[in-house]
Design an enzyme around this catalytic site. Sequence first.
Site, mmCIF file in Angstrom:
data_model
loop_
_atom_site.group_PDB
_atom_site.id
_atom_site.type_symbol
_atom_site.label_atom_id
_atom_site.label_comp_id
_atom_site.label_asym_id
_atom_site.label_seq_id
_atom_site.Cartn_x
_atom_site.Cartn_y
_atom_site.Cartn_z
ATOM 1 N N HIS A 124 0.807 -1.202 0.000
ATOM 2 C CA HIS A 124 0.000 0.000 0.000
ATOM 3 C C HIS A 124 0.847 1.260 0.000
ATOM 4 O O HIS A 124 0.511 2.246 -0.631
ATOM 5 C CB HIS A 124 -0.919 -0.005 1.225
ATOM 6 C CG HIS A 124 -1.933 1.069 1.194
ATOM 7 N ND1 HIS A 124 -3.181 0.927 0.634
ATOM 8 C CD2 HIS A 124 -1.885 2.344 1.641
ATOM 9 C CE1 HIS A 124 -3.840 2.056 0.753
ATOM 10 N NE2 HIS A 124 -3.091 2.925 1.369
ATOM 11 N N HIS B 267 -10.278 3.285 -0.783
ATOM 12 C CA HIS B 267 -10.384 2.837 0.609
ATOM 13 C C HIS B 267 -11.254 1.586 0.617
ATOM 14 O O HIS B 267 -12.295 1.529 1.264
ATOM 15 C CB HIS B 267 -11.006 3.945 1.472
ATOM 16 C CG HIS B 267 -10.239 4.186 2.723
ATOM 17 N ND1 HIS B 267 -10.827 4.333 3.961
ATOM 18 C CD2 HIS B 267 -8.913 4.284 2.943
ATOM 19 C CE1 HIS B 267 -9.899 4.521 4.864
ATOM 20 N NE2 HIS B 267 -8.721 4.494 4.284
#
Lengths: 794, 163
Positions: A63, A132
Amino acid sequence: MHEHALKVDVIGADDRRLLEISEKNLLGLNLTEMKAIRKYFAAMGRNPTDCEIETIAQTWSEHCCHKIFRTDIEYTEKVDGRTRKEEINLLGEIKKVTGKLESDFCVSVFKDNAGIVRFNDKYGIAFKVETHNHPSALEPYGGAGTGTGGVIRDILGAGKGARPILNTDIFCFGMPDAGYEMLPEGVLHPRRIFRGVVSGVRDYGNRMGIPTANGAIIFDEGYQNNCLVFCGTLGIISLRNVDKKVKEGDHIVLVGGRTGRDGIHGATFSSIQLDANVSTNVVQIGNPIVEKKMMDVLLAAVDEGLFNSVTDCGAGGLSSAVGEMGSDIGAVVMLEKVPLKYRKLLPWEIWISESQERMVLSVPGRNLQRLLGLFEEEDVDATVIGQFGKTGKLEIYYRDEKVCELDMEFLHGGVPRRNLKAQFHSFGKDREKEKPSVKISDWRERVLKILASPNITSREAVITQYDHEVQARTILKPLAGMEHRGPSDAVVLKPLYDDYRGIAVGCGINPFYGKRDPYLMAGCCVEEALRNIVSCGADPGEVAILDNFSWGDVSEGENLGTLVRCVKGCRDFALGYRLPFISGKDSLNNFFVDIKTGMITSIPGTLLISAVGIIGDIRRVVSSDLKENGNPLYLCGETRREMGGSQYYAVFGIAGGEVPRPVPAKTLRLMKKLHSCMEKSMIKACHDCSDGGFMVAMAEMATGGGMGAEIFLDMMIAGDTSPETLLFSESQGRFVVEVDMNRRDEFEGIMGGSVSNVGRVTENGMLGVFHGGDRLFSLGIDDAEKAWRSGLKW
Amino acid sequence: MAQIHMIEVFNRKDIPDVFGQDVRKNIGEMGISVVEEVFTSEIYRFQCSSGRDELRRIAENILVDAVIQEYLLDEEMKAGERGEFMVEVFYKSGVTDSVADTVRTAVRDAGIRTKMEVSTGRRYYLRGNLTGKDVETICRKILVNPLIQNYSVIEGKGNHPDA
């Protein structure tokens, strides 16, 4: 003597134990990476502390450092019978586009929290879109809200601080009417996720006083176990504030909310798959009021020029923020100074916590008192937690105990390069012959059905919950027409109160094409984003784009191959349309493991392209609603039988077909001519053809304007003249345009053979469609409107 | 000495409970049609040494909109008054409770110096011909996210554990 930091024995660990350490602590590190860590500490002659291991894990997480996009991949491709091998770097390919185009519209690309383009000679526009996905699947309201909060902070942390002026939201959900029996354990119902996510984005954005005014929602079974939530924010920044540099001796100041255990391992977690056993900690809960207060003071501090640099505390928390800011010169941090939500947090927990609403500033000594005073006046926490230093190391203390000491070079440059291989073969399905169409007798019913279908129907129920007026910059609203009933293609803002210059923001997304051809999907998404803003009046020569890839399991060569193929499409078509990329993000490993059956389900590979373009004068903006009885209607562009992945085929269960193929050179020429017509004010309404094809575009324009039309399908410039194709094909590069009847000659003169007059606007309340000299069907605009506005229930 | 006090805030009888209606609609969409009404309330728990007067002040000046709401202080609704089942949902410990933080700030701003711990929750009173199993399903599928919340179900008689 180490009361606060535990040692983790990696020096003495064998391979099996190394993997165990990574798994048990949710580090997300593979064996190669663990071995690199072992080697580093063996050379230092000591074991790492838990704090050090966690810091490395966060910084090296997929990430945070996008390993797949930064690695050279050995890629084999078999398309149209030809096989080719190459070594390809995905991020490199995207950046190549921007490098080649050398546009001075781009001010700052791929190096900061957001991409920045030039607005005028004083200001720039910062734009960032983030995903998200994992948090929203677990806790839709909190996950989507904090997604919005996070991307807003990316804009606050762009340059020395940009002012957020727009939020965008793009979602992909499972079918809202899915049966509960179909859901694996641990998966929330798509309707619940849909409502939670929309509510989360709404509550965060509205309370921050930022309009949410552009987006899209896709419904498909493929997203049932893994929803996608893309949140974007746009901000305005003074060009003087674009460059920033942390200086030695600057104080590290943490501002905003307090720190707790929220979201610990959020970064490493989002790189691992979802299954039913997830811990509470990974969920982040947002507090928009705190962020709003922080934003207001921060912007005041920007105006006063009080700090040298800023970044947001996002994934990885302080470890990422301070780690990145100090990457060149090093930093010394005193963790006991961090304001906490509650006591008893271990040093490593404080360091990697992803508590929301926090930012880190680099403040020179001479401004410190003034800055702290400013924050105190507004009741926002601001605390000095350390200093940026000259050792090139990251040194973290808790009280007097050193709990971490890492070379910045190892931290940021030490992640071992992966050896990745990928393959792509064109999907056989393309070659399938289309099933012959069923004889259609009732076109009218077909049109109504497609208008009400989940991926076409009006998103009014969602749009109207978002405040799109706050800040008083919105010129073209999300819903068009006097009564806000039709859809706008893009949002137009007027950022400065004393200047008519504007910006248009739009997006392109279509995973249905991607299921059949990821390369063409890329082309269509790039074009759709551009088409949407050109429809409103943006200049195709002053546009920049952002890429967001959300993909499933990429550990297998073939799945990674579809991603590579898609990136190549982005590169080729972005170059074709001369669109520089200014920022991008990827979210990989969106797949679900059913603990009962062991089955793995991945999402359909999904690309989102967001576009921002300049509108020279907002008084020339064109909306999509039909305006005046008698005005001629033109269809710009060519129609081919390109029904593969179309909404028409989806709604009526027809397989096969050709996925639409954009034609950049031709379309770009057409767009430029169209734009010049718009600047000359001869275009009264414009809407691009996309999902559902020409007929849906026509119905939407009629709904917006409350006007009817007479349409002669045979007049369309088309290769295939069957009614199905003319009504519903999703060929790219097409616009439906209403022209001022007194200026039609002028319009035809400029556009030439790229347009044809397909009908005219009427006020009889009917859409009359003719084919082959006969009336094919008539549809009352009230019925069309009712169908289109009925499909999405809140 | 610190004690636990509870303030329950809800709409007056003549004011429609829009949130409750929305929950009822969701339950219906899920397939349970026997719910006739859902009535909701906000719960504020205080651990403090405040006396009754101080708690009334907090309720009336900070928590309750006097035009459309009323409240109960350390009192339960009469058993079965609002529905056969009552579900109370509250955050797991450690989960950020932003509203509670705001209440603490507001109490301080109102000049009340008493130290206090605050936590918030919600109650759903369900009226209809429901079985215990129905209620469990409603909780799991609509009212509660087990990742961040705990809940308890009381059947009509209304003896709440904290009372």
